[in-house]
Motif scaffolding. Structure first.
Motif, mmCIF file in Angstrom:
data_model
loop_
_atom_site.group_PDB
_atom_site.id
_atom_site.type_symbol
_atom_site.label_atom_id
_atom_site.label_comp_id
_atom_site.label_asym_id
_atom_site.label_seq_id
_atom_site.Cartn_x
_atom_site.Cartn_y
_atom_site.Cartn_z
ATOM 1 N N ALA A 159 0.853 -1.228 0.115
ATOM 2 C CA ALA A 159 -0.067 -0.090 -0.043
ATOM 3 C C ALA A 159 0.837 1.448 0.052
ATOM 4 C CB ALA A 159 -1.037 -0.080 1.155
ATOM 5 N N LEU A 160 1.908 1.375 0.682
ATOM 6 C CA LEU A 160 2.824 2.263 0.778
ATOM 7 C C LEU A 160 3.681 2.654 -0.463
ATOM 8 C CD1 LEU A 160 4.509 2.072 4.248
ATOM 9 C CD2 LEU A 160 3.171 4.030 3.326
ATOM 10 N N GLY A 161 3.979 1.378 -1.137
ATOM 11 C CA GLY A 161 4.503 1.593 -2.577
ATOM 12 C C GLY A 161 3.811 2.229 -3.395
ATOM 13 N N THR A 162 2.252 1.998 -3.573
ATOM 14 C CA THR A 162 1.277 2.334 -4.472
ATOM 15 C C THR A 162 1.106 3.846 -4.243
ATOM 16 O OG1 THR A 162 0.392 0.259 -4.330
ATOM 17 C CG2 THR A 162 -0.956 2.039 -5.313
ATOM 18 N N ASP A 216 0.317 16.240 -2.686
ATOM 19 C CA ASP A 216 1.755 15.860 -2.369
ATOM 20 C C ASP A 216 1.774 15.353 -0.973
ATOM 21 O OD1 ASP A 216 4.646 15.371 -1.905
ATOM 22 O OD2 ASP A 216 4.977 17.523 -1.588
ATOM 23 N N VAL A 217 1.854 14.031 -0.821
ATOM 24 C CA VAL A 217 1.853 13.285 0.777
ATOM 25 C C VAL A 217 3.328 12.919 0.998
ATOM 26 C CG1 VAL A 217 -0.661 12.822 0.565
ATOM 27 C CG2 VAL A 217 1.173 11.203 -0.449
ATOM 28 N N VAL A 265 7.247 9.344 3.413
ATOM 29 C CA VAL A 265 8.767 8.976 3.650
ATOM 30 C C VAL A 265 8.911 8.335 5.283
ATOM 31 C CG1 VAL A 265 10.952 10.099 3.990
ATOM 32 C CG2 VAL A 265 9.482 10.655 1.989
ATOM 33 N N PRO A 266 8.335 9.065 6.237
ATOM 34 C CA PRO A 266 8.323 8.437 7.527
ATOM 35 C C PRO A 266 7.836 7.293 7.794
ATOM 36 C CG PRO A 266 7.403 10.691 7.720
ATOM 37 C CD PRO A 266 7.609 10.498 6.228
ATOM 38 N N ALA A 267 6.880 6.970 7.021
ATOM 39 C CA ALA A 267 5.851 5.633 7.026
ATOM 40 C C ALA A 267 6.857 4.676 6.344
ATOM 41 C CB ALA A 267 4.583 5.942 6.495
ATOM 42 N N MET A 268 7.406 4.884 5.325
ATOM 43 C CA MET A 268 8.171 3.903 4.676
ATOM 44 C C MET A 268 9.560 3.641 5.483
ATOM 45 S SD MET A 268 8.320 1.728 2.267
ATOM 46 C CE MET A 268 7.822 1.926 0.600
#
Length: 78
Positions: free
Chosen positions: A33-36, A48-49, A54-57
């Motif tokens: 989901a993060l990659g998507t 722009d999120v 970035v911190p989530a990944m």
């Protein structure tokens, strides 16, 4: 003094294969989901999120690596 009975999965933190599978699948779904979201964010000028992704990944990568080292590697047969 009794001798402990060896288990089929020695030296693992989570002995239940089902629990390991659920945890690994949950981590991988979050990663997908993060990659998507990152791919859509990069391709779109509408929003722009990056401040969130970035911190989530970074957190997800850390958790997935720790899980892999502590759980998956310990359960891989020699």
């Amino acid at each position: 003094m009794s001798t402990p009975v060896p288990t089929q999965t020695p030296n693992v933190v989570i002995e239940s294969p089902r629990a390991r599978k659920v945890a690994r699948t949950a981590l991988d779904v979050v990663g997908a989901a993060l990659g998507t979201v990152i791919a859509v964010d990069a391709a779109s000028n509408g929003f722009d999120v990056t401040w969130l992704t970035v911190p989530a990944m970074a957190g997800w990568t850390y958790l997935r690596l720790v899980f892999g080292i502590a759980i998956d590697n310990a359960n891989t047969p020699s």
